[in-house]
Design an enzyme around this catalytic site. Structure first.
Site, PDB file in Angstrom:
ATOM      1  N   ASP A 128       0.844  -1.205   0.000  1.00 15.43           N
ATOM      2  CA  ASP A 128       0.000   0.000   0.000  1.00 15.43           C
ATOM      3  C   ASP A 128       0.877   1.253   0.000  1.00 15.43           C
ATOM      4  OD1 ASP A 128      -2.118  -1.724   0.234  1.00 15.43           O
ATOM      5  OD2 ASP A 128      -2.315  -1.477   2.406  1.00 15.43           O
TER       6      ASP A 128
HETATM    7  N1  URA Z   1      -1.297  -6.006   3.902  1.00 14.41           N
HETATM    8  C1  URA Z   1      -1.794  -4.758   3.911  1.00 14.41           C
HETATM    9  O1  URA Z   1      -2.831  -4.510   4.494  1.00 14.41           O
HETATM   10  N2  URA Z   1      -1.104  -3.791   3.262  1.00 14.41           N
HETATM   11  C2  URA Z   1       0.067  -3.998   2.629  1.00 14.41           C
HETATM   12  O2  URA Z   1       0.666  -3.077   2.083  1.00 14.41           O
HETATM   13  C3  URA Z   1       0.571  -5.309   2.631  1.00 14.41           C
HETATM   14  C4  URA Z   1      -0.133  -6.297   3.269  1.00 14.41           C
END
Ligand code: URA
Length: 239
Positions: free
Chosen positions: A101
């Site tokens: 993310d």
């Molecule tokens: N899980 C999440 O919620 N975000 C990420 O970036 C990676 C795994």
């Protein structure tokens, strides 16, 4: 791979004009001029065009320590793309292995080995990823207990936690292997925790080590071999 294909993939010239470049004797393989554009070459050959060596790693795999505020995308969108952080000579070659993310930091892989990429992303291979998490309120023993069972994270999906290590009241390390969308935030969210900070600290056998935030480096041969082996691929077959 054929010499003309290799040289056009490295951007030396278009596939059509490359044949002329080769026929005119401007290309050397292992110190000897080569005129056969269909010659088969591999990662062990030293290729020189007009006196300049052309990078001949059969594949390139990079590890990045992703900073916050960058998107796991190939181009800039709402946020700048992580590709801005990739050294220019590799930028056109590599693709992202999965995503983090925008607000997640840590270990992100990039490779131009398409088979490796597909296998690493395939939950069938069960590659474990470990995240360090900071949450907004006290981590309770009941949470530690609950994540030992499969967790309904909504939209018909169930997550499985391989390991949870509570570090202190607000921090934990969690290991999963399925790579579901927003998996970690959804696991914690299920138990009413907001994830305040999320950092991926390990991907299979790879860890960030001393790699600074925002920097990228090539995997060592040992790291690459171990990554290949984790998805039942052999280094020798990649040359
Ligand atoms: N899980 C999440 O919620 N975000 C990420 O970036 C990676 C795994």
């Amino acid at each position: 791979m054929r010499l003309d294909r290799f040289l056009s993939m490295r951007g030396v010239d278009s596939r059509k004009s490359i044949k002329k470049v080769i026929r005119s004797g401007r290309v050397e393989v292992d110190g000897k001029p080569v005129f056969d554009f269909a010659m088969e070459i591999n990662g062990n050959n030293r290729i020189v065009v007009d006196g300049q060596e052309v990078e001949n790693d059969p594949y390139v795999t990079l590890m990045m320590n992703k900073p916050e505020g960058y998107m796991s995308s190939m181009v800039d969108e709402r946020y700048p793309s992580v590709m801005n952080l990739v050294p220019e000579r590799y930028r056109k070659r590599v693709r992202l292995v999965g995503r983090l993310d925008n607000d997640t930091t840590g270990l992100l892989l990039l490779t131009d080995n398409g088979v490796l990429n597909a296998r690493l992303a395939n939950p069938k291979h069960g590659i474990q990823k470990t995240y360090r998490v900071e949450v907004n309120h006290l981590l309770k023993p009941s949470f530690e207990e609950a994540v030992k069972s499969p967790i309904d994270i909504g939209k018909g999906e169930v997550a499985h936690v391989d390991n949870l290590k509570v570090l202190d009241d607000y921090h934990a390390e969690i290991t999963v292997h399925e790579g579901k969308y927003h998996e970690i935030k959804r696991i914690f969210g299920k138990f009413s925790y907001d994830v305040i900070k999320l950092e991926r600290i390990a991907f299979g056998s790879l860890t960030l080590g001393e790699l600074e935030r925002g920097k990228c480096r090539l995997l060592t041969k040992e790291e690459y071999v171990s990554l290949l082996e984790s998805v039942h691929m052999k280094f020798e077959e990649q040359l």
